[in-house]
Write an enzyme that holds these catalytic residues in place. Structure first.
Site, PDB file in Angstrom:
ATOM      1  CB  ALA A  82     -45.307 -15.254  29.848  1.00  0.00           C
ATOM      2  CG  LEU A 117     -48.758 -17.982  31.278  1.00  0.00           C
ATOM      3  CD1 LEU A 117     -49.220 -16.870  32.214  1.00  0.00           C
ATOM      4  CD2 LEU A 117     -48.771 -17.494  29.834  1.00  0.00           C
ATOM      5  CG  ASP A 118     -42.520 -19.500  27.946  1.00  0.00           C
ATOM      6  OD1 ASP A 118     -42.696 -20.718  28.155  1.00  0.00           O
ATOM      7  OD2 ASP A 118     -42.406 -19.004  26.806  1.00  0.00           O
ATOM      8  N   PRO A 119     -41.590 -18.458  32.224  1.00  0.00           N
ATOM      9  CG  PRO A 119     -39.811 -19.509  33.323  1.00  0.00           C
ATOM     10  CD  PRO A 119     -40.653 -19.587  32.074  1.00  0.00           C
TER      11      PRO A 119
END
Length: 305
Positions: A50, A46-48
């Site tokens: 998110a 997951l992106d930071p």
């Protein structure tokens, strides 16, 4: 002499609610330290920015984590219209601004229809995909842009939750490899004003939902190791989509020593993979190699005990 692994032999799956502002690896390492686990891995970054569902596999579960990489996923996201950033999300630098036309719910739903089913996406430069051995986001930070191959992904459902003057919120179910940032940018472009995401939360991945998620603070508040391990799901939840086979002692012993064994394979055909059990204990995976015959594929290290 083999180097002894530090930590405890913790086995199982944690449904972690990743907090905003940290990388998936950072969240993984914090969880690993809390459980004092010898080995840990996650099943999809997951992106930071998110938040949400990040299944973390401990110990033996890491052997089967690949089965989640191809899983469908459900996200909730907020799309801000009229502003395009270099990353496709609110953490990037603004590169374009456009006037947002008056939009009704029907206008947005009409455009969403263009993004149902199989669609084409160009992966963003700010991603962990690699080009000539380097991650794309590393090149992007150097100001470089390279050609990326178009990939086909599937949007199974896109449900409009909220519509505001210059923003809307969506819940989407998508196939593996779908970039929600790119989807939001493409929808914004189709609406004539561009856009980026300002929030992203993963609610489901494969068989797992947000119902069982636990945050790091909740885990830290548990009184001890036993209470933490009690929240873990068993290893075989990762392969619950496969049919089970129950082995007798002789078959279990042969498979544990790398040999094929005679087993009642039921409706399974040659080439199919099955979950293997001795009594109620999960042993790992086997491959049907012929009529009433199974060979070991991926076994727990405890299968020979």
């Amino acid at each position: 002499m083999a180097r002894r692994r530090r930590g405890l032999p913790v086995n199982g799956v944690l449904l972690l609610d990743k907090p905003q502002g940290v990388s998936s690896n950072h969240a993984l390492q914090r969880a690993r330290r809390l459980f004092q686990a010898q080995k840990a891995g996650h099943t999809g970054t997951l992106d930071p920015m998110a938040t949400g569902l990040l299944p973390v596999c401990f110990g033996e579960a890491t052997k089967f984590s690949a089965h989640l990489l191809a899983a469908d996923k459900v996200y909730r996201t907020r799309v801000e219209l009229g502003v395009i950033t270099d990353t496709g999300d609110a953490e990037g630098a603004v590169v374009e601004r456009h006037e947002v036309p008056p939009l009704t719910r029907g206008d947005v739903e009409g455009v969403l229809e263009q993004f149902h089913g199989e669609i084409e996406q160009v992966p963003p430069m700010y991603s962990a995909l690699k080009h000539q051995g380097r991650k794309l986001y590393e090149l992007a930070r150097e100001g470089r842009t390279v050609e990326r191959a178009v990939r086909r992904v599937t949007v199974y459902d896109a449900r409009l939750l909220v519509v505001e003057d210059a923003a809307f919120e969506l819940e989407v179910r998508v196939s593996k490899g779908t970039y929600i940032r790119t989807l939001a940018e493409d929808i914004g472009r189709a609406l004539g004003c561009g856009g980026h995401i300002s929030a992203l939360r993963r609610l489901e991945t494969g068989p797992f939902t947000s119902d069982g998620m636990l945050g790091l603070e909740t885990l830290e508040a548990l009184p001890g190791q036993a209470e933490r391990e009690a929240v873990l799901l068993p290893v075989d939840v990762l392969v619950a989509h496969l049919l089970p086979l129950v082995l007798d002692a002789d078959a279990a012993g042969r498979l544990a020593h790398g040999q094929s064994a005679r087993v009642d394979t039921g409706a399974l055909a040659a080439g199919e993979t099955a979950r293997l059990y001795r009594d109620e204990a999960f042993l790992g995976l086997g491959t049907v190699t012929g009529p009433q015959e199974v060979a070991p594929k991926r076994l727990l290290s405890t299968a020979a005990d």
